[in-house]
Enzyme design. Sequence first.
Site, PDB file in Angstrom:
ATOM      1  N   HIS A 154       0.844  -1.214   0.000  1.00  0.00           N
ATOM      2  CA  HIS A 154       0.000   0.000   0.000  1.00  0.00           C
ATOM      3  C   HIS A 154       0.875   1.258   0.000  1.00  0.00           C
ATOM      4  CE1 HIS A 154      -2.958   2.835   1.492  1.00  0.00           C
ATOM      5  NE2 HIS A 154      -3.850   1.927   1.802  1.00  0.00           N
ATOM      6  N   GLU A 254      -1.160   0.916  -5.292  1.00  0.00           N
ATOM      7  CA  GLU A 254      -0.947  -0.299  -4.504  1.00  0.00           C
ATOM      8  C   GLU A 254      -1.077  -1.541  -5.381  1.00  0.00           C
ATOM      9  OE1 GLU A 254      -3.966   0.003  -1.383  1.00  0.00           O
ATOM     10  OE2 GLU A 254      -3.974   2.170  -1.659  1.00  0.00           O
TER      11      GLU A 254
HETATM   12  O1  LIG Z   1      -7.115   4.013   6.764  1.00  0.00           O
HETATM   13  P1  LIG Z   1      -6.537   2.705   6.315  1.00  0.00           P
HETATM   14  O2  LIG Z   1      -7.100   1.526   7.047  1.00  0.00           O
HETATM   15  O3  LIG Z   1      -5.033   2.723   6.358  1.00  0.00           O
HETATM   16  O4  LIG Z   1      -6.945   2.521   4.799  1.00  0.00           O
HETATM   17  C1  LIG Z   1      -6.621   3.471   3.842  1.00  0.00           C
HETATM   18  C2  LIG Z   1      -7.212   3.089   2.488  1.00  0.00           C
HETATM   19  O5  LIG Z   1      -6.588   1.911   2.048  1.00  0.00           O
HETATM   20  C3  LIG Z   1      -6.938   1.463   0.709  1.00  0.00           C
HETATM   21  O6  LIG Z   1      -6.416   2.294  -0.256  1.00  0.00           O
HETATM   22  C4  LIG Z   1      -8.427   1.278   0.587  1.00  0.00           C
HETATM   23  O7  LIG Z   1      -8.807   1.055  -0.766  1.00  0.00           O
HETATM   24  C5  LIG Z   1      -9.183   2.462   1.137  1.00  0.00           C
HETATM   25  O8  LIG Z   1     -10.579   2.143   1.186  1.00  0.00           O
HETATM   26  C6  LIG Z   1      -8.700   2.831   2.534  1.00  0.00           C
HETATM   27  O9  LIG Z   1      -9.405   3.961   2.985  1.00  0.00           O
END
Ligand SMILES: O=P(O)(O)OC[C@H]1O[C@H](O)[C@H](O)[C@@H](O)[C@@H]1O
Length: 278
Positions: A154, A254
């Site tokens: 990510h 990602e």
């Molecule tokens: O806030 P987190 O749990 O780190 O997630 C951050 C982001 O991760 C990914 O990109 C998902 O597609 C999003 O839906 C999410 O908001």
Amino acid sequence: MRTKYLKTLNKNGQLFYQLEHPKFHAEISQFGGQLISFKDESGVEWIWLSSSAKLDGSAPIRGGAPICWPWFGPAQDNSLPQHGYARRLPWQLLDCEGDDERVRIRFSCQLDQAPIDLSNLSLIIEYVLGDDITINLHTENLTEKTLNLSQAIHTYFNISDIYQCKLIGFEQINYEDKLASKSGVHKHPLSISYPVDRVYLDAIEKIEICTDESHFVVSGSGYDSVVLWNPWKEGAEAMGDFDNDGFAHMICVEMANTQGLQVGSHDSHTLTQQIKRI
Ligand SMILES: O=P(O)(O)OC[C@H]1O[C@H](O)[C@H](O)[C@@H](O)[C@@H]1O
């Protein structure tokens, strides 16, 4: 084995691995096993880290290149955390070797410390850092059953200005838009000026992230999707660990498996993300 390039640092009771090499300086957190900084030889930072990120082990680190594993997104059981456990666990240094060109460093996730049973699975991350970044995430299934997995590397890319950013490579690829609960496809390189949370449902070979100052080329292997995320202003403000103006200086691209990856009994899988700056 340790190299002359590796140092460790304790901050807030947490261990950080610092790599100081003629070609780059990098930092990896033991908590989450994640890369949180990579500066190339001209001192340019490639990786965005929120200045309000929690670096004390109390929460996943906001920024860097968190590992989502053994699931990506919300868990089926909503009492379990989003994006799984790998980014919430300590990782153990396995080995580190380097020469004038690059450093290779590996960590193993301490899965026995997870609150759910992940025994007989092994998760190893390997960083190969030099002129560019390669992240290899190896999952090994030592159980007698097939493992159903979703996962992502990510990465938060550090960019000078989201308003000048052009993303090339997503054209003509079907995506699921998590914010609008719809699917779509677009014809042209993407410029974004709004919150984006999309899963592009293809192993796109190459993504380019272009601004006036930076041009990243992102590729890899072992994935079936590429996720694109920027929470934009309101989304950033709603998160306690996200700089209010941080959305203007980051974009997450990602490499992910979101479509039902299966790892057979006594089999393994490697997800790779490679990042170059040209
Ligand atoms: O806030 P987190 O749990 O780190 O997630 C951050 C982001 O991760 C990914 O990109 C998902 O597609 C999003 O839906 C999410 O908001």
